[in-house]
Enzyme design. Structure first.
Site, PDB file in Angstrom:
ATOM      1  N   LYS A  19       0.816  -1.222   0.000  1.00 49.04           N
ATOM      2  CA  LYS A  19       0.000   0.000   0.000  1.00 49.04           C
ATOM      3  C   LYS A  19       0.844   1.264   0.000  1.00 49.04           C
ATOM      4  O   LYS A  19       0.471   2.265  -0.577  1.00 49.04           O
ATOM      5  CB  LYS A  19      -0.998  -0.005   1.162  1.00 49.04           C
ATOM      6  CG  LYS A  19      -0.413   0.150   2.533  1.00 49.04           C
ATOM      7  CD  LYS A  19      -1.534   0.286   3.580  1.00 49.04           C
ATOM      8  CE  LYS A  19      -0.932   0.535   4.942  1.00 49.04           C
ATOM      9  NZ  LYS A  19      -1.277  -0.453   5.945  1.00 49.04           N
ATOM     10  N   HIS A 182      15.734  -0.526  -3.640  1.00 52.21           N
ATOM     11  CA  HIS A 182      15.053   0.649  -4.190  1.00 52.21           C
ATOM     12  C   HIS A 182      15.946   1.880  -4.256  1.00 52.21           C
ATOM     13  O   HIS A 182      15.647   2.819  -4.969  1.00 52.21           O
ATOM     14  CB  HIS A 182      13.731   0.936  -3.465  1.00 52.21           C
ATOM     15  CG  HIS A 182      13.863   1.591  -2.130  1.00 52.21           C
ATOM     16  ND1 HIS A 182      14.232   0.906  -1.000  1.00 52.21           N
ATOM     17  CD2 HIS A 182      13.658   2.866  -1.726  1.00 52.21           C
ATOM     18  CE1 HIS A 182      14.255   1.749   0.027  1.00 52.21           C
ATOM     19  NE2 HIS A 182      13.899   2.948  -0.386  1.00 52.21           N
ATOM     20  N   HIS A 244      21.496  -0.714   0.704  1.00 44.99           N
ATOM     21  CA  HIS A 244      21.380   0.617   0.095  1.00 44.99           C
ATOM     22  C   HIS A 244      22.713   1.384   0.055  1.00 44.99           C
ATOM     23  O   HIS A 244      23.123   1.876  -0.995  1.00 44.99           O
ATOM     24  CB  HIS A 244      20.354   1.465   0.851  1.00 44.99           C
ATOM     25  CG  HIS A 244      19.005   0.811   1.006  1.00 44.99           C
ATOM     26  ND1 HIS A 244      18.478  -0.041   0.060  1.00 44.99           N
ATOM     27  CD2 HIS A 244      18.066   0.901   1.980  1.00 44.99           C
ATOM     28  CE1 HIS A 244      17.284  -0.452   0.463  1.00 44.99           C
ATOM     29  NE2 HIS A 244      17.008   0.100   1.623  1.00 44.99           N
TER      30      HIS A 244
HETATM   31  C1  BG6 Z   1      14.123   0.321   3.868  1.00 43.74           C
HETATM   32  C2  BG6 Z   1      14.415   0.036   5.318  1.00 43.74           C
HETATM   33  O1  BG6 Z   1      14.781  -0.607   3.054  1.00 43.74           O
HETATM   34  O2  BG6 Z   1      14.572   1.619   3.539  1.00 43.74           O
HETATM   35  C3  BG6 Z   1      13.757   1.075   6.202  1.00 43.74           C
HETATM   36  O3  BG6 Z   1      13.918  -1.256   5.663  1.00 43.74           O
HETATM   37  C4  BG6 Z   1      14.139   2.462   5.755  1.00 43.74           C
HETATM   38  O4  BG6 Z   1      14.095   0.879   7.565  1.00 43.74           O
HETATM   39  C5  BG6 Z   1      13.921   2.643   4.257  1.00 43.74           C
HETATM   40  O5  BG6 Z   1      13.326   3.376   6.477  1.00 43.74           O
HETATM   41  C6  BG6 Z   1      14.435   3.973   3.772  1.00 43.74           C
HETATM   42  O6  BG6 Z   1      14.014   4.200   2.452  1.00 43.74           O
HETATM   43  P1  BG6 Z   1      13.782   5.675   1.930  1.00 43.74           P
HETATM   44  O7  BG6 Z   1      13.421   5.518   0.489  1.00 43.74           O
HETATM   45  O8  BG6 Z   1      12.677   6.272   2.765  1.00 43.74           O
HETATM   46  O9  BG6 Z   1      15.072   6.411   2.145  1.00 43.74           O
END
Ligand code: BG6
Length: 488
Positions: A19, A182, A244
């Site tokens: 969602k 992502h 990330h």
């Molecule tokens: C996710 C983590 O992969 O990335 C989260 O599990 C984190 O804990 C998030 O908050 C951060 O993503 P973004 O796009 O908000 O920087």
């Protein structure tokens, strides 16, 4: 290629990720005309709900900005269907397959070869394998194109990641699997390559001769409230650093992509204990709870880090001796993700007190690239001051709508472009860097030092000394602020 026809199956569509991210991204693509003409989306989860309840649930984070968008949203609802079922029962999967076939027939897709299916797993890791098996046995279409999109966590260390990889690999071909990180879909992460390889002045200053240290920082202003159950098992290093931040490091450090980015990962030595600083947040004394006070946390004596600073070293000709410091924390004073490349001092400097050059890539919020440099103070003074060349995206590109990372990645899946996804060999190399450290942290016998920091602070007090120890020089930052006051 998909030939303009596809059914997208979102597995786990009753969950948070679906969602918050998956459906808003699908709608974003739909409203801008980027989904194929002949498309249908099927949500699948265990919860029993009506079609209406499901569509309300998965569109609750979509906020149409105009009447036109509102109308698009109504149309979008018509290309959606929900089917409930279990994750480990053949019968449920066969029913899902029937639903898909019926929808495909209704959309004129009579040839089996035209029935392409994208399976998007927005699921907890405990069901990854049963779901992948159920799909492969009962829902996979041998004659069309099938794609499996998977979200982290990809295991917890080298061994469990390999097990997951082997299990998925036995069912799907590597070219069918899209592992999402992502961060690779974020605008500023994608722009690193252009910055590095389309500018001769960066290309030649991008090594140990000119760069003293690199800081890659992830800050979030909230804690793990309500997510303590998931988080406690993983900790900050597995949650955002092994994936990330390491992806960002790879893009900064890799060679020109005539070779591949995997090479640089193989040159990083496993992180040593003495190159780490681990922390956990405590209450701020003003009502914000400490990590251990979260109701969703089971182990009230948990030593899971919510903050970490780690120095990584790349043992190759370009980077020998240059620390890459990854820092990440929950419950800090601000939301910010950035890369800060700090250059060396000017040799034989004519001027006193000149600060080092820094190239900053701000990934979020307020996407920008800026270069800190020294210049003469304007006017009658001859003093040197620190200023910047500033490319702030929202000032420079005024009509800009930066797509969400998930939109860009789902579009890549539909276009069959694997370049912004995590490869299996890359995943293995990245776990090798982190696994020894993670095992030491997980081992209760070792009792590693864990410092505390208050909710909403800049992080542990020990951080300044830590980054300085790895070369980072904060001098002159007192007179310099970014964005400049007038623009803020
Ligand atoms: C996710 C983590 O992969 O990335 C989260 O599990 C984190 O804990 C998030 O908050 C951060 O993503 P973004 O796009 O908000 O920087």
């Amino acid at each position: 290629e998909l030939n303009g026809a596809v059914t997208i199956v979102v597995l786990g569509s009753s969950g948070d990720l679906a969602k918050k991210k998956t459906y808003p991204a699908l709608f974003g693509l739909y409203k801008n005309g980027f989904l194929p003409n002949n498309v249908h989306i099927v949500g699948y989860a265990r919860t029993k709900m009506t079609q209406e309840e499901h569509i309300e649930r998965v569109t609750q984070y979509i906020k149409p900005k105009s009447d036109e968008e509102q109308a698009k949203l109504q149309q979008f609802k018509h290309i959606n269907t929900y089917q409930s079922g279990l994750y480990d029962q053949a019968e449920s999967w066969m029913q899902l397959n029937q639903v898909l076939e019926k929808l495909e027939t209704e959309r004129g897709l009579t040839l089996a070869s035209s029935r392409n299916r994208v399976f998007y797993m927005a699921l907890p890791p405990s069901v990854f394998i049963p779901v992948a098996q159920g799909i492969k046995q009962h829902v996979y279409n041998d004659q069309g194109i099938n794609r499996l999109v998977v979200e982290k966590p990809f295991g917890k260390d080298t061994e469990s990641s390999n097990e997951l990889g082997d299990a998925l690999g036995a069912l799907f071909k590597e070219e069918e699997i899209y592992r999402i990180d992502h961060y690779l879909g974020k605008e500023m992460v994608k722009s690193v390559m252009n910055l590095r390889f389309a500018n001769i002045f960066f290309a030649h200053a991008w090594d140990r001769q000119f760069i003293d240290n690199v800081q890659i920082t992830f800050k979030e202003p909230f804690g793990t409230e309500g997510r303590g159950g998931y988080f406690d098992e993983f900790g900050i290093i597995r949650d955002v650093m092994q994936n990330h931040l390491l992806q960002v490091l790879t893009l900064i450090a890799m060679e020109r992509p005539i070779s591949t980015d995997i090479k640089v990962l193989k040159c990083i030595r496993p992180i040593k204990m003495e190159d780490t600083l681990l922390g956990q947040y405590v209450g701020d004394g003003n009502g914000k709870p400490g990590y251990l006070e979260d109701d969703s946390l089971k182990n009230k004596a948990s030593r899971t880090p919510t903050f970490a600073a780690l120095a990584l070293f790349i043992e190759n000709e370009r980077w020998e001796g240059v620390p890459f410091v990854l820092k990440a924390g929950k419950a800090l004073n601000e939301a910010k993700v950035e890369v800060r490349i700090q250059f060396k001092n000017v040799p034989g400097n004519l001027y006193d007190n000149t600060a080092r050059n820094e190239l900053v890539i701000r990934i979020q919020p307020k996407e920008s690239i800026y270069m800190k440099f020294n210049s003469k103070q304007p006017g009658l003074s001859y003093q040197t001051i620190q200023t910047d060349l500033d490319l702030s995206y929202h000032d420079r590109y005024t009509d800009l709508a930066i797509p969400d990372a998930y939109e860009s990645l789902i579009l890549d899946v539909l276009r069959n472009d694997h370049s912004n996804f995590v490869r299996d060999d890359e995943l293995e190399a990245s776990w090798k860097i982190f696994t020894p450290l993670l095992h030491t942290i997980d081992d209760p016998q070792q009792h590693l030092p864990l410092v505390t920091y208050p909710y909403g602070s800049r992080g542990p007090q020990e951080l300044n000394a830590f980054v300085q120890n790895f070369g980072y020089d904060r001098s002159d930052s007192s007179t310099y602020t970014w964005p400049r006051q007038s623009m803020a």
